[in-house]
Scaffold this active site. Structure first.
Site, PDB file in Angstrom:
ATOM      1  CG  HIS A 198      45.615  36.711  46.465  1.00 10.76           C
ATOM      2  ND1 HIS A 198      46.820  37.208  46.033  1.00 10.76           N
ATOM      3  CD2 HIS A 198      45.428  35.561  45.774  1.00 10.76           C
ATOM      4  CE1 HIS A 198      47.343  36.403  45.133  1.00 10.76           C
ATOM      5  NE2 HIS A 198      46.505  35.389  44.954  1.00 10.76           N
ATOM      6  CD  GLU A 243      47.131  41.058  49.614  1.00  9.53           C
ATOM      7  OE1 GLU A 243      48.369  41.186  49.613  1.00  9.53           O
ATOM      8  OE2 GLU A 243      46.561  39.973  49.382  1.00  9.53           O
ATOM      9  CB  CYS A 253      50.642  39.403  44.039  1.00 11.64           C
ATOM     10  SG  CYS A 253      48.837  39.360  43.864  1.00 11.64           S
ATOM     11  CB  CYS A 312      46.699  42.146  45.806  1.00 12.12           C
ATOM     12  SG  CYS A 312      46.020  40.490  46.061  1.00 12.12           S
TER      13      CYS A 312
END
Length: 153
Positions: free
Chosen positions: A46, A48, A76, A79
């Site tokens: 991801h 992040e 999400c 994260c």
């Protein structure tokens, strides 16, 4: 936020979900990230998490106190947990993600004192057109009637 959008555009160029982010300390960008889950065939790739990893390496510490993350789409739950663990002071979110965002399972009251979800704070600096701006930047050939839900589906 404009640099986070540029990172999202890199993800879109790879046919990834176009999410990008930057981490800022002292007014300077210290790390960038964009989604690479399909490209890397890795659930954890991801935007992040990539930015957190790079910022930690640059600072030589897992504690990212004094830092702010600018992210194009609400993080999400995974994260969000990483943000709390990394001790990032503030998260500025370009647009909310009702489908898979952290607020779905972690409302602000339980998100912890470390991460301050500022909702659409940055949206105001774009005159309330943040999502439309991002959509046009990421998909310049899309028609005006295209749904912005393509950003999160």
């Amino acid at each position: 936020m404009k640099e986070a959008l540029r990172q999202a555009k890199k993800a879109a160029a790879l046919d990834e979900v176009p999410i990008g982010c930057v981490i800022v300390q002292g007014g300077k960008i210290i790390a960038r990230g964009y989604n690479r889950r399909n490209t890397d065939k890795n659930t954890l790739a991801h935007a992040e998490l990539a930015a957190i990893r790079r910022a930690s390496k640059k600072l030589g510490d897992w504690r990212l106190e004094g830092c702010t993350m600018y992210v194009t789409l609400e993080p999400c739950q995974m994260c969000a947990g990483a943000l709390v663990q990394s001790r990032i002071d503030e998260v500025v979110i370009g647009c909310m993600n009702p489908k898979a965002g952290m607020r779905r399972l972690c409302p602000e009251s339980s998100a912890g004192r470390t991460v301050q979800s500022s909702g659409n704070r940055h949206k105001r600096s774009f005159g309330g057109r943040m999502l439309l701006y991002a959509f046009k930047l990421l998909f310049p050939s899309a028609g005006k009637k295209e749904s912005a839900e393509a950003l999160v589906s």
